[in-house]
Design a protein around this motif. Structure first.
Motif, mmCIF file in Angstrom:
data_model
loop_
_atom_site.group_PDB
_atom_site.id
_atom_site.type_symbol
_atom_site.label_atom_id
_atom_site.label_comp_id
_atom_site.label_asym_id
_atom_site.label_seq_id
_atom_site.Cartn_x
_atom_site.Cartn_y
_atom_site.Cartn_z
ATOM 1 N N ILE A 11 0.851 -1.188 0.000
ATOM 2 C CA ILE A 11 0.000 0.000 0.000
ATOM 3 C C ILE A 11 0.884 1.234 0.000
ATOM 4 C CG2 ILE A 11 -1.771 1.255 1.272
ATOM 5 C CD1 ILE A 11 -2.612 -1.539 2.404
ATOM 6 N N HIS A 12 0.717 2.069 -1.004
ATOM 7 C CA HIS A 12 1.503 3.299 -1.111
ATOM 8 C C HIS A 12 1.226 4.179 0.104
ATOM 9 C CE1 HIS A 12 2.993 7.142 -2.635
ATOM 10 N NE2 HIS A 12 3.652 6.431 -3.549
ATOM 11 N N GLU A 13 2.245 4.859 0.589
ATOM 12 C CA GLU A 13 2.100 5.694 1.794
ATOM 13 C C GLU A 13 1.094 6.827 1.627
ATOM 14 O OE1 GLU A 13 5.805 8.807 1.336
ATOM 15 O OE2 GLU A 13 6.215 6.842 2.216
ATOM 16 N N LEU A 14 0.776 7.201 0.392
ATOM 17 C CA LEU A 14 -0.199 8.264 0.144
ATOM 18 C C LEU A 14 -1.599 7.720 -0.150
ATOM 19 C CD1 LEU A 14 1.959 10.759 -1.944
ATOM 20 C CD2 LEU A 14 1.376 10.863 0.491
ATOM 21 N N ASN A 24 -0.510 -9.965 -2.103
ATOM 22 C CA ASN A 24 0.020 -9.514 -3.391
ATOM 23 C C ASN A 24 -0.875 -8.492 -4.094
ATOM 24 O OD1 ASN A 24 2.318 -11.247 -3.192
ATOM 25 N ND2 ASN A 24 0.962 -12.932 -3.739
ATOM 26 N N THR A 25 -1.554 -7.687 -3.309
ATOM 27 C CA THR A 25 -2.374 -6.612 -3.857
ATOM 28 C C THR A 25 -1.593 -5.313 -3.757
ATOM 29 O OG1 THR A 25 -4.470 -7.672 -3.391
ATOM 30 C CG2 THR A 25 -4.487 -5.279 -3.490
ATOM 31 N N PHE A 26 -1.623 -4.534 -4.836
ATOM 32 C CA PHE A 26 -0.954 -3.241 -4.873
ATOM 33 C C PHE A 26 -2.013 -2.149 -4.882
ATOM 34 C CE2 PHE A 26 2.111 -6.161 -6.567
ATOM 35 C CZ PHE A 26 3.312 -5.725 -6.036
ATOM 36 N N VAL A 27 -1.900 -1.202 -3.953
ATOM 37 C CA VAL A 27 -2.773 -0.030 -3.918
ATOM 38 C C VAL A 27 -1.866 1.181 -4.078
ATOM 39 C CG1 VAL A 27 -4.455 1.306 -2.598
ATOM 40 C CG2 VAL A 27 -4.405 -1.196 -2.382
ATOM 41 N N TRP A 28 -2.110 1.934 -5.131
ATOM 42 C CA TRP A 28 -1.237 3.053 -5.471
ATOM 43 C C TRP A 28 -1.691 4.345 -4.805
ATOM 44 C CZ3 TRP A 28 3.225 1.787 -7.620
ATOM 45 C CH2 TRP A 28 3.318 0.522 -8.204
ATOM 46 N N GLN A 29 -0.894 5.407 -4.991
ATOM 47 C CA GLN A 29 -1.110 6.679 -4.313
ATOM 48 C C GLN A 29 -2.462 7.302 -4.640
ATOM 49 O OE1 GLN A 29 1.145 6.058 -6.638
ATOM 50 N NE2 GLN A 29 1.542 7.788 -7.959
ATOM 51 N N ASN A 70 -4.413 -5.118 -8.647
ATOM 52 C CA ASN A 70 -3.687 -3.884 -8.930
ATOM 53 C C ASN A 70 -4.714 -2.753 -8.929
ATOM 54 O OD1 ASN A 70 -1.659 -2.096 -9.569
ATOM 55 N ND2 ASN A 70 -1.776 -2.497 -11.754
ATOM 56 N N ILE A 71 -4.713 -1.979 -7.849
ATOM 57 C CA ILE A 71 -5.610 -0.839 -7.721
ATOM 58 C C ILE A 71 -4.742 0.400 -7.896
ATOM 59 C CG2 ILE A 71 -7.207 0.375 -6.194
ATOM 60 C CD1 ILE A 71 -7.785 -2.375 -4.892
ATOM 61 N N THR A 123 -7.716 -5.837 -12.104
ATOM 62 C CA THR A 123 -6.983 -4.598 -12.374
ATOM 63 C C THR A 123 -7.984 -3.461 -12.450
ATOM 64 O OG1 THR A 123 -5.219 -5.716 -13.579
ATOM 65 C CG2 THR A 123 -5.520 -3.367 -14.032
ATOM 66 N N ILE A 124 -7.711 -2.403 -11.694
ATOM 67 C CA ILE A 124 -8.544 -1.203 -11.709
ATOM 68 C C ILE A 124 -7.637 -0.028 -12.044
ATOM 69 C CG2 ILE A 124 -10.107 0.272 -10.400
ATOM 70 C CD1 ILE A 124 -10.618 -2.202 -8.579
ATOM 71 N N LYS A 125 -7.878 0.589 -13.178
ATOM 72 C CA LYS A 125 -7.057 1.703 -13.648
ATOM 73 C C LYS A 125 -7.463 3.019 -12.975
ATOM 74 C CE LYS A 125 -4.305 -0.377 -16.485
ATOM 75 N NZ LYS A 125 -2.873 -0.349 -16.241
ATOM 76 N N PRO A 126 -6.682 4.090 -13.157
ATOM 77 C CA PRO A 126 -6.926 5.357 -12.447
ATOM 78 C C PRO A 126 -8.289 5.986 -12.723
ATOM 79 C CG PRO A 126 -4.735 5.363 -13.406
ATOM 80 C CD PRO A 126 -5.445 4.155 -13.954
ATOM 81 N N GLY A 127 -8.753 6.726 -11.720
ATOM 82 C CA GLY A 127 -9.943 7.548 -11.875
ATOM 83 C C GLY A 127 -11.259 6.807 -11.749
ATOM 84 N N VAL A 128 -11.255 5.626 -11.142
ATOM 85 C CA VAL A 128 -12.473 4.812 -11.019
ATOM 86 C C VAL A 128 -13.028 4.954 -9.606
ATOM 87 C CG1 VAL A 128 -13.380 2.450 -11.080
ATOM 88 C CG2 VAL A 128 -11.653 3.183 -12.751
#
Length: 182
Positions: free
Chosen positions: A4-7, A18-23, A38-39, A56-61
């Motif tokens: 999980i990204h710190e932001l 193994n799930t990635f959550v971006w800023q 991949n969020i 997979t979930i791309k930006p802005g959803v």
């Protein structure tokens, strides 16, 4: 272990391995998120949401209450889900409409999914489409409102309305799956 990204603001304890959550993503406390997802950045996930494995979930959803994404689903950038068929400011329905995106389905960029519809297994909704009714398994829908324009195999091979691919191979439905017959 999830990365999980710190932001990011992830409030749920129900997040898989193994799930990635971006800023700049926000996931509320009641959400249930499976493994190997991949969020990407700037995604909002409300409480009454279930997200399966390998999604997979791309930006802005924004994924609102009442939405379920099964395994192996692709959600393109800026896909819009709705959950209230008669929205009014500060007036909420007793229960939000349920939307289901079945395994292997793909929703193209900027498509809109009106509340209460089901997107079938391995279906494809084209970019910019507005889905106002259920999309059956292996069907391709495009446009506003989205209309049936063809079929698609599990391996993402496009098939015409005449059940033929670009190489002249023929297909048919058997047990609710699109299979090659010649």
């Amino acid at each position: 272990m999830a990365k999980i990204h710190e932001l990011a603001d992830v409030q749920t304890d129900h997040i898989g391995q193994n799930t990635f959550v971006w800023q700049f993503s926000v996931i509320l406390k009641g959400a249930v998120i499976g493994d190997n997802r991949n969020i990407t950045s700037q995604v909002f996930v409300e409480n009454d949401v279930v997200i399966g494995d390998n999604v997979t979930i791309k930006p802005g959803v924004q994924i609102w209450d009442g939405v379920t994404l099964e395994d192996n689903v692709f959600i393109g950038p800026n896909v819009t889900f709705t959950n209230d068929l008669v929205p009014r400011s500060k007036q909420y329905p007793e229960v939000f409409a349920k939307t289901l995106v079945k395994k292997g389905a793909s929703l193209g960029a900027n498509s809109t999914i009106i509340a209460g519809n089901t997107i079938g297994e391995y279906a494809l909704v084209g970019a910019g489409s507005v889905v106002t009714r259920d999309v059956p398994n292996h069907h391709v829908f495009y446009g506003n409102p989205a209309k049936h324009t063809g079929y698609i195999t599990e391996n993402a091979l496009m098939v015409s309305l005449n059940f033929e691919d670009n190489n002249g191979r023929k297909y048919e439905f058997s047990n609710n799956k699109l299979i090659q017959i010649s």
